[in-house]
Enzyme design. Structure first.
Site, PDB file in Angstrom:
ATOM      1  CE  LYS A 139      -6.804 -10.907 -13.177  1.00  0.00           C
ATOM      2  NZ  LYS A 139      -6.339 -12.063 -13.930  1.00  0.00           N
ATOM      3  CB  THR A 140      -8.893 -12.487 -18.726  1.00  0.00           C
ATOM      4  OG1 THR A 140      -8.642 -12.863 -17.375  1.00  0.00           O
ATOM      5  CG2 THR A 140      -8.500 -13.640 -19.633  1.00  0.00           C
ATOM      6  CG  ASP A 183      -3.207 -12.711 -15.227  1.00  0.00           C
ATOM      7  OD1 ASP A 183      -3.485 -11.588 -14.765  1.00  0.00           O
ATOM      8  OD2 ASP A 183      -4.031 -13.643 -15.291  1.00  0.00           O
ATOM      9  CD  GLN A 224      -8.217  -9.037  -6.854  1.00  0.00           C
ATOM     10  OE1 GLN A 224      -8.737 -10.141  -6.866  1.00  0.00           O
ATOM     11  NE2 GLN A 224      -8.249  -8.220  -7.893  1.00  0.00           N
ATOM     12  NE  ARG A 259     -13.178 -12.611  -5.439  1.00  0.00           N
ATOM     13  CZ  ARG A 259     -12.498 -12.106  -6.458  1.00  0.00           C
ATOM     14  NH1 ARG A 259     -12.421 -12.777  -7.588  1.00  0.00           N
ATOM     15  NH2 ARG A 259     -11.912 -10.921  -6.393  1.00  0.00           N
TER      16      ARG A 259
END
Length: 665
Positions: free
Chosen positions: A29-30, A215, A246, A600
């Site tokens: 996404k970044t 974001d 999330q 993670r």
């Protein structure tokens, strides 16, 4: 752009209206946000100073800013706003402070400052127990996040406890106004109120901002959502990136339903799903998908990966919490030995901070380096903040924030009413609180309170003269003795030993200043500035822990991070899911927390549980977490059960022995 997958490219190129990018864990996404900023500047002709990107942490904002700078190069990114929500709110407030009735140099209260103020108000005005201050400040924060003003809270209060909170909120806001101060939640609330009451100001900000990117949208609260909607207006230049799976911050006001609200407020909303995961193997993603499917969803998605199936997920059953810590640390040592990795490749995640204690002891005993995230920064300790406030006030008598922090540290019988009267006078004549002490008279405040204020100012002036006369460090040490600071710490600590530890932090600070002054041949003011900078550098190092340390952190703190090998401990009922969430019927958020922990892991995931665990001095039986049963059972390999296959242990032993021989060879 060629490095993006088709869905990512679609999200970058779509600019015809509001866009929701539903970005699963590890889906890049970044990259989408940073590439879209570059696309807006280079392909759409929007100047960087007309674009803003907001997120929730300084670290995320810094990383985003650096990546955009590399993509655009030169001065093309000049004027671009990449910040946290609160930094954006602060920028608006500073620009419009006169309209908000704030003087220049207004103070921002942190949570500790707010609790101290509420505690004083409870004791002095209500005769109530100051120990309730923490809960009341939390309730005030909830009200502000939900845009409930003090008068509304008082009108809606039901029962004595709620009325006490609401009345404290009313007085708290009045005191903040008198002190020319804001708290953290005001940084979002005040801009939304300002824009509601002054459409001309809102229009000016809307004309400045042509495109907004947000974001972690699932973590926005009611005030943050409204601020976004106000700034966008009718233009529709909006891209939000989020993942309802999330959303793990409901306890601090986050509303994952804000993702659904977008469709109502923007009927033409485009939704793009990022489902390809670049982080984890297939079995890990299958476990995450299967677990989270038990929650209701605003939007359906399913993560997938091209990284192959990977290793089965392991479930490690231990005798008790000590055995859990021992086995996890032994497993990490063994795995590192066999695979030849680094300790920084391993993370141990847990639901509550208290679960780290036994792990720390075991890691220390086995001489395994570790990094504990979320530890208290040296400069965040109350005693260090107190002394730094004194030092700042000695150097700058007009530092109102420093004055308010230490006016009653130690107690000088300067109650909230006296300080509020001083603040109102200072606001009226546009001067600092320290300067106001010399100008106010007994017609504006209580005679006794005024006498105590003047005594305090005269004492500080004497310390300041001693600092200016030569030996600044000696003057600081004398100041600490004069005000009996150790006795104050003793009265605020649970034991003499705790007070002595806290005083040793103060001594360490003063010794550090003395070393700086001697080594670099600088004055006290320059030494203080460098000490603050050192703390900022330490915080940056905290965020980037070294490669040779096992990482210990809560599941909440792990969000946004990734590790080759992850251990989640305490996979038991009443731990994960937590007891309070079971009682409140809030299992969905606990399941999202487990989902965050699972995603993670890149290569391997081990989940641990204890059969028994000590609680309140007695040993209790533990049940495996319901989340274990919700995982795909064919992908799980159990260890530590009575029906464990002995050949599996033999194989692990042989691999360890081979690793040792290889190492020695």
């Amino acid at each position: 752009m060629s490095q993006l997958n088709p869905r990512q490219r679609e999200a970058v190129r779509y600019i015809d209206g509001p866009l929701l990018v539903l970005a699963g864990a590890g889906s890049g996404k970044t990259s989408v946000i940073t590439q879209k900023i570059a696309y807006l500047v280079e392909n759409c002709g929007i100047r960087a100073n007309r674009i803003a990107a907001v997120t929730f942490t300084n670290k995320a904002a810094r990383e985003m800013r650096e990546r955009v700078g590399k993509l655009l190069g030169g001065g093309a990114s000049e004027g671009l706003t990449v910040s946290t929500f609160h930094q954006l709110g602060l920028k608006i407030i500073r620009t419009e402070r006169r309209q908000l009735g704030l003087k220049n140099g207004f103070s921002i209260f942190d949570n500790q400052d707010g609790q101290a103020l509420v505690r004083d108000l409870l004791v002095s005005e209500h005769g109530a127990d100051g120990d309730q201050a923490g809960n009341i400040v939390q309730r005030i924060s909830q009200w502000k996040n939900d845009r409930v003003l003090p008068e509304q809270a008082v009108a809606a209060a039901q029962g004595p406890a709620e009325m006490l909170c609401a009345q404290a909120y009313l007085r708290y806001q009045r005191a903040l106004r008198a002190y020319n101060a804001l708290d953290f939640d005001d940084l979002i609330l005040l801009p939304t109120l300002l824009f509601e009451e002054h459409p001309d100001i809102l229009e000016r900000w809307q004309n400045q901002l042509h495109y907004l990117l947000v974001d972690e949208y699932q973590d926005t609260n009611a005030s943050q959502y409204l601020l976004v909607r106000q700034l966008i207006g009718m233009r529709g230049g909006l891209t939000v990136v989020g993942d309802d799976d999330q959303s793990i911050y409901a306890w601090r006001g986050a509303r994952p339903e804000n993702l659904g609200q977008l469709q109502e407020d923007f009927p033409g909303l485009r939704v793009v799903k990022l489902e390809q995961n670049y982080r984890s193997t297939g079995r890990i993603l299958n476990a995450a998908n299967t677990l989270i499917a038990n929650n209701s969803h605003l939007f359906d998605k399913s993560l997938w990966s091209e990284l192959g199936p990977g290793e089965p997920l392991r479930v490690l059953q231990c005798a008790d919490e000590q055995d859990e810590a021992t086995q996890v640390v032994a497993e990490i040592i063994d795995h590192k030995l066999r695979k030849g990795g680094r300790y920084g490749d391993y993370a141990i995640l847990y639901r509550g901070n208290h679960q780290s204690r036994l792990l720390e002891l075991e890691l220390q005993q086995q001489q395994v380096p570790y990094h504990l995230s979320g530890g208290t920064s040296f400069f965040a300790r109350n005693e260090v903040k107190d002394v730094m406030a004194y030092l700042r006030l000695l150097l700058n008598p007009d530092d109102d924030n420093a004055f308010l922090r230490i006016a009653n540290v130690p107690r000088r019988k300067l109650g909230a009413t006296t300080l509020e009267a001083l603040g109102q006078f200072a606001n009226g004549v546009h001067c600092s609180l320290t300067a106001a002490i010399g100008r106010v008279d007994s017609s504006q405040m209580n005679e006794a309170g005024l006498a105590r204020l003047r005594e305090f100012r005269n004492w500080l002036d004497g310390v300041r003269r001693a600092v200016d006369a030569g030996d600044g460090i000696a003057a600081v040490r004398s100041m600490l003795r004069d005000m009996n600071y150790f006795e104050w710490l003793r009265s605020q600590s649970s034991s003499r030993e705790v007070a002595e530890r806290r005083m040793s932090n103060v001594d360490f600070l003063v010794d550090g200043l003395q070393r700086l002054m001697g080594e670099d041949e600088v004055g006290l003011d320059e030494a203080i500035s460098r000490m603050v900078l050192r703390d900022l550098l330490e915080q940056q190092e905290e965020e980037a822990a070294g490669p040779e340390s096992v990482q210990l952190m809560t599941l909440h703190a792990s969000k946004g991070l990734e590790f080759p090998h992850v251990y989640i401990i305490g996979m038991e009922e009443k731990l994960l899911p937590h007891r309070s969430s079971i009682d409140e019927g809030n299992i969905d958020e606990e399941r999202r927390l487990a989902y965050v922990g699972i995603t993670r892991a890149r290569q391997s995931l081990t989940m641990c549980m204890a059969r028994k665990r000590r609680q309140f001095g007695e040993s209790i039986d533990c049940e495996p977490s319901r989340f274990i049963a919700e995982l795909p059972q064919d992908d799980l390999r159990w260890q530590g059960r009575e029906d464990d296959a002995p050949e599996a242990n033999v194989k692990r032993g042989q691999e360890t022995l081979a690793g040792l021989k290889s190492l020695l060879g």
